[in-house]
Design a protein around this motif. Structure first.
Motif, PDB file in Angstrom:
ATOM      1  N   ASN A  17     -63.353 -40.127 -43.814  1.00  0.00           N
ATOM      2  CA  ASN A  17     -63.970 -39.726 -45.096  1.00  0.00           C
ATOM      3  C   ASN A  17     -64.363 -40.957 -45.906  1.00  0.00           C
ATOM      4  N   LYS A  49     -56.855 -35.613 -35.917  1.00  0.00           N
ATOM      5  CA  LYS A  49     -56.869 -34.836 -37.150  1.00  0.00           C
ATOM      6  C   LYS A  49     -56.176 -35.576 -38.296  1.00  0.00           C
ATOM      7  N   LYS A 101     -58.243 -38.141 -41.027  1.00  0.00           N
ATOM      8  CA  LYS A 101     -59.383 -37.684 -41.830  1.00  0.00           C
ATOM      9  C   LYS A 101     -59.698 -38.649 -42.966  1.00  0.00           C
ATOM     10  N   GLN A 102     -58.652 -39.238 -43.568  1.00  0.00           N
ATOM     11  CA  GLN A 102     -58.852 -40.122 -44.716  1.00  0.00           C
ATOM     12  C   GLN A 102     -59.715 -41.318 -44.354  1.00  0.00           C
TER      13      GLN A 102
END
Length: 651
Positions: free
Chosen positions: A621, A614, A617-618
């Motif tokens: 993305n 988790k 994410k960066q």
């Protein structure tokens, strides 16, 4: 009158001391008076003026007398110089007579005229300043041989004449060298023990054929033990063993040290090891050991401890020695122990003595080696001796105190040195087959097994104790010199073993763990910058492998063919991967890292490490925003693998 001190220069001329006056003394000044005093002056005593004149006259006479005295001194000095010149001429005459007498004596000796002619030709033959045509040199060599062949025995033991034969050997053809060897048969022992003849013998070995070397070895056979005790002969035997003897000839030479029986019947035990010979009889073992001890002791006392052939004899002894003989060898060699470690035979001897020594004897050995730590650790064979100390010595505090200061000073050099890094890799990962070949590991296992008779600790316990002591040194060195160490393949490999290491992290104290984290951060920052630049570390394959290990938080076990993840180092793996992406890579240059063949596998490692997290994410993305722009060039295997992973995981 001012005094003058006379001196004379080398030509006999008188010189004066500096600062001394050479002028006549000034006359007394005339008295100036007023007219009112004129009458009084006239009435002055009549002896006033004559007295003044007399004083001046006496001064001038004194000066004349002194100058005349100086002149006489000059004449005396000139006569003295002339006498010395006459004496020199007389001495020169005597020297000429002596030189003539010496020449006459040389001429009157046996072969004196030929020797003088030979030396005249040799002066031309040995010229090196201007290259001599081969034909001309061969012609001169032939002339020297024609004059020398009948009197060669008279030449070889003399200082200048021996050099003539050496030059002849150097510039002659193969058949001529064979003729010289045949002419000197029966004199090889005499040559070996001669201050001048030994150089000729070494030349014959160097330029000679296989047959001529065998002839020399056969003639010296039976006298090797005696030669090893001789100041000149020992050097010939050493050169013969190290440089010119075949393996079979070396065995022949070593068997002679076993005793007279094996010298007289040199072929009777051919192919047998010393252990095999001694197994048949306890009495034989005792005799052979006694002979070896005698030769070794005499040679060490003569100062031949560093000779490789002596190390070979010592190796024979340690293979059959009992505990008493081992202790006697340590006592004999403890001051010269450092002279053993530079040869393969000597290194084996040293390792055997260390493994079989008791605690007190090991302290003596460590004391003898600690001042030679740098040379010991960097030496191809010496580092095996140092590793044996690390493997066998229970007193790890003593080992660290003895060698720690030198290790601290030179660790940066050791880490990137082919041999110097091995002892410290052993401390980090043990006897890993990646760094030690099976034969070496087998020898170390044998030394550990022998050490069990005198050592109490387990090998793993000793290694972990050493790891606890040396780890702070490792970390501080890498912290201050990480850029230099990372620029070397061996250095990068060492850093990987240092950081990706559960055992090391477990041994660290709290303050050292802070240093560990700082080292990891420094390594990461090294990869910051434009990867299109040629000097960026990502273009070095060993740097990429290090970075991949840090991101994955583990290393590949090539022996078991599986990946081994770390369990005790919390700042590597996912934690490092997240930090690395945040600080080193971002959305602006992620595509550059993927499309560069040298860095694309780093992104693959990031993808695999961060997938399903988790906190990452960066990264995903940013990756989704540029994945359609990735060029699937066949030459970029990392990019193609990344696209395949994206497809399989539906990212």
């Amino acid at each position: 009158m001012a005094s003058m001190v006379k001196r004379h220069n080398k030509n006999g001329k008188r010189i004066l001391d500096a600062g001394k006056s050479t002028t006549k003394p000034a006359k007394k000044p005339r008295i100036s008076v007023d007219s009112s005093e004129e009458d009084e002056l006239i009435e002055a005593p009549s002896n006033f003026a004559p007295k003044f004149e007399d004083e001046v006259e006496e001064d001038e006479l004194d000066q004349l007398d002194e100058e005349e005295s100086d002149q006489l001194d000059d004449n005396d000095e000139n006569e003295k110089i002339e006498q010395e010149n006459d004496d020199d001429m007389e001495r020169d005459g005597k020297h000429k007579e002596q030189r003539k007498l010496l020449r006459d004596r040389k001429q009157s000796r046996k072969s004196g005229t030929q020797v003088q002619q030979i030396k005249n030709l040799w002066e031309k033959l040995r010229i090196k300043s201007a290259p001599m045509p081969k034909a001309e040199r061969q012609k001169l060599a032939d002339q020297v041989w024609e004059l020398a062949k009948d009197c060669i025995s008279d030449l070889v033991l003399k200082h200048d004449a021996s050099r003539v034969v050496q030059t002849l050997v150097k510039y002659s053809a193969k058949d001529r060298r064979e003729q010289i060897v045949n002419a000197l048969k029966g004199k090889f022992y005499l040559l070996a023990t001669s201050a001048y003849g030994k150089y000729l013998l070494v030349k014959l070995l160097h330029y000679g054929t296989k047959n001529s070397r065998q002839a020399i070895i056969d003639e010296l056979h039976g006298n090797l033990r005696k030669l090893m005790r001789h100041r000149e002969g020992a050097y010939v035997v050493e050169d013969l063993y190290v440089l010119y003897a075949t393996n079979e000839q070396k065995q022949q030479m070593i068997r002679e040290f076993w005793g007279a029986e094996y010298a007289a019947f040199k072929n009777s035990h051919k192919g047998l090891t010393i252990e095999e010979v001694c197994e048949s009889s306890v009495e034989k073992r005792t005799i052979i050991a006694r002979n070896l001890v005698g030769t070794i002791t005499a040679s060490v006392e003569k100062g031949s401890t560093g000779f490789q052939i002596l190390h070979a004899a010592m190796r024979e002894l340690v293979h059959i020695a009992n505990e008493k003989e081992i202790s006697e060898m340590i006592e004999l060699l403890h001051e010269q122990f450092a002279e053993l470690v530079h040869t393969p035979e000597g290194s084996e001897v040293a390792c055997n003595l260390i493994s079989r020594a008791n605690a007190k004897e090991r302290k003596i050995i460590i004391r003898a080696l600690r001042d030679h730590a740098e040379a010991l650790i960097k030496n191809e064979h010496g580092n095996e001796v140092f590793i044996t100390l690390l493997l066998c010595v229970d007193d790890t505090v003593l080992v660290y105190k003895s060698f720690g200061p030198s290790v601290k000073e030179h660790l940066k050099e050791f880490i990137v040195h082919k041999y110097g890094r091995r002892p410290f890799l052993y401390i980090l990962v043990g006897l890993d087959g990646k760094y030690f070949n099976p034969h070496v590991i087998k020898n170390f296992d044998r030394y550990v097994e022998m050490s069990k008779a005198t050592s109490k600790k387990d090998s793993l316990q000793r290694r972990l104790e050493l790891l606890e002591k040396f780890a702070p040194l490792f970390l501080q060195t890498v912290l201050h010199h990480h850029s230099e160490i990372l620029s070397e393949n061996l250095g990068s490999q060492f850093i990987a073993e240092l950081l990706v290491n559960d055992e090391l992290y477990d041994q660290l104290k709290e303050k050292d763990r802070t240093v560990f984290e700082e080292v990891v951060d420094r390594i990461a920052v090294t990869f910051k910058g434009d990867i299109t630049e040629a000097d960026h570390p990502i273009h070095k394959s060993f740097s990429t492998r290090l970075l991949k290990s840090l991101i994955q938080g583990g290393k590949w076990n090539n022996k078991e063919k599986k990946f081994e993840a770390l369990h005790k180092v919390p700042i590597l793996g996912v934690s490092f991967a997240e930090k690395f992406y945040e600080n080193i890579i971002d959305s602006s240059n992620l595509l550059d890292w993927i499309e560069n063949p040298d860095s694309s596998f780093t992104i693959v490692a990031l993808f695999e490490s961060l997938q399903g997290r988790k906190e990452s994410k960066q990264f995903f993305n940013d990756f989704k925003s540029i994945k359609n722009k990735i060029d699937s060039d066949e030459s970029n295997k990392g990019a193609n693998l990344l696209l395949r992973l994206v497809k399989e995981n539906k990212v």
